[in-house]
Design a protein around this motif. Structure first.
Motif, short mmCIF file in Angstrom:
data_model
loop_
_atom_site.label_atom_id
_atom_site.label_comp_id
_atom_site.label_asym_id
_atom_site.label_seq_id
_atom_site.Cartn_x
_atom_site.Cartn_y
_atom_site.Cartn_z
N ASP A 120 -5.44 -0.79 -5.05
CA ASP A 120 -4.88 -0.39 -6.34
C ASP A 120 -3.40 -0.77 -6.37
N PRO A 121 -2.95 -1.53 -7.38
CA PRO A 121 -1.53 -1.87 -7.48
C PRO A 121 -0.62 -0.64 -7.54
N LEU A 122 -1.15 0.47 -8.05
CA LEU A 122 -0.35 1.69 -8.09
C LEU A 122 0.03 2.13 -6.68
N ALA A 123 -0.88 1.97 -5.73
CA ALA A 123 -0.58 2.33 -4.35
C ALA A 123 0.57 1.49 -3.82
N ALA A 124 0.56 0.20 -4.15
CA ALA A 124 1.65 -0.69 -3.72
C ALA A 124 2.97 -0.24 -4.32
N ARG A 125 2.95 0.14 -5.59
CA ARG A 125 4.19 0.57 -6.24
C ARG A 125 4.70 1.88 -5.63
N LEU A 126 3.79 2.77 -5.30
CA LEU A 126 4.20 4.04 -4.71
C LEU A 126 4.83 3.84 -3.33
N ILE A 127 4.17 3.08 -2.47
CA ILE A 127 4.71 2.94 -1.11
C ILE A 127 6.00 2.12 -1.12
N THR A 128 6.11 1.19 -2.06
CA THR A 128 7.35 0.43 -2.19
C THR A 128 8.50 1.33 -2.62
N SER A 129 8.28 2.10 -3.68
CA SER A 129 9.34 2.98 -4.20
C SER A 129 9.75 4.02 -3.16
N TRP A 130 8.78 4.60 -2.48
CA TRP A 130 9.10 5.62 -1.48
C TRP A 130 9.86 5.04 -0.30
N THR A 131 9.49 3.82 0.11
CA THR A 131 10.19 3.20 1.24
C THR A 131 11.64 2.90 0.88
#
Length: 201
Positions: free
Chosen positions: A143-154
């Protein structure tokens, strides 16, 4: 890269290096565009070909770690969370190796309100570039949302670590702060990706 592009890149790097040296020595407010241009041995007009304003130099220096570029350089089959951790510590190690200029930039960022807009724009661009890299690594099944979440959190964790270090005037061990922070972040990243989900209480 052709000769012309190489020369332009060297000029940009010279301007950024001159600005960083002057900001560290004199402070942001006391350094003018004319000072930076003179130190880089170019004209003020040349400066403005590369940077619209002094604030843009700070923004470029602040984000010069090229987080997405570091991620792209990692082995393509490396687990994405390991890649993000490695990239985070590459940036932190660079700051730890040259603490005086790193702290000078962080102090400018936290003390100059006019830099906030420039840095916010750069942060959005940085997040978008890193998200694209993470999506490419995860592949179409995620899910692209997962990528956006882990990117933003990192990226938020990296910024928090740097600002926490800056508030100690560099006295705290930057790499130790980073380890503590990422150790707390990593279970949440695994949970989002579905690789494991064991969160502390």
């Amino acid at each position: 890269m052709g000769l012309r592009e190489t020369k332009k890149e060297r000029t940009r790097e010279a301007l950024a290096a001159a600005a960083m040296a002057l900001f560290t020595e004199r402070g942001y407010e006391a350094t003018t565009v004319e000072d930076i241009a003179a130190a880089a041995e170019v004209s003020p007009r040349t400066f403005f070909r590369y940077y619209p304003a002094k604030e843009d130099v700070v923004s470029e220096i602040f984000h010069s770690g090229g987080f997405d570029g570091i991620v792209d350089a990692r082995p393509p089959d490396e687990p994405v969370i390991a890649t993000l951790r490695s990239a985070t510590f590459t940036v932190l190690q660079s700051c730890a190796d040259s603490p005086a200029p790193a702290l000078a930039v962080l102090r400018m960022v936290t003390s100059r309100p006019e830099l906030s807009t420039r840095l916010s724009d750069a942060q959005r661009a940085r997040t978008a570039a890193l998200t694209a890299s993470v999506i490419a690594r995860l592949g179409p099944d995620h899910d692209p949302l997962a990528a956006r979440l882990i990117t933003s959190w990192t990226l938020a964790t990296l910024d928090a670590v740097l600002l926490h270090w800056e508030t100690s005037d560099g006295r705290l061990d930057l790499l130790e702060i980073g380890k503590r922070a990422f150790d707390q972040l990593e279970p949440a990243l695994h949970c989002v990706l579905g690789t494991s989900c064991v969160l502390g209480t």
